[in-house]
Design an enzyme around this catalytic site. Structure first.
Site, PDB file in Angstrom:
ATOM      1  CB  CYS A 268      -0.894  -0.069   1.242  1.00 33.13           C
ATOM      2  SG  CYS A 268      -1.626   1.476   1.751  1.00 33.13           S
TER       3      CYS A 268
ATOM      4  CB  CYS B  39       0.426   1.934   4.142  1.00 34.65           C
ATOM      5  SG  CYS B  39      -1.271   1.347   3.966  1.00 34.65           S
TER       6      CYS B  39
END
Length: 110
Positions: free
Chosen positions: A35, A38
């Site tokens: 991700c 993230c």
């Protein structure tokens, strides 16, 4: 998992003790290695953890290795931030955000 500095990792097994039974409000980042947002959020979480030490506990949970907790709270998008107080989720935010915005969103729970 992209580990934010100064932020503990929790698992399905440790979630109850570390989050649900914590004496402070807890900010949980549901995260994953794949991700990109993230990764952007990791330094923000580190800064927030340092700034709110003693008032807020900040932890990360890898969704790929901890599907039980991820499914229990219906987390579908990464990163999802959930704030728990007294064992209950009291706030939810989805997506990366700058430190100042995250701190503003956390004001109600601190």
């Amino acid at each position: 998992m992209i580990q934010a500095e100064g932020v503990a990792a929790v698992t399905d097994e440790s979630f109850g003790g570390e989050v649900l039974e914590a004496g402070l409000p807890v900010l949980v980042e549901f995260t994953a290695d794949w991700c990109p947002p993230c990764r952007q959020l990791a330094p923000v979480l580190s800064a927030v953890a340092a700034e709110t030490a003693g008032r807020l506990k900040v932890v990360q949970l890898d969704v790929d290795t901890n599907p039980g907790t991820t499914n229990r709270y219906g987390v579908l998008a990464m990163p999802t931030l959930l704030v728990f107080r007294d064992g209950e989720p009291v706030a939810s935010m989805v997506g990366a955000r700058p430190r100042r915005r995250l701190l503003q969103e956390l004001e109600d729970v601190l």
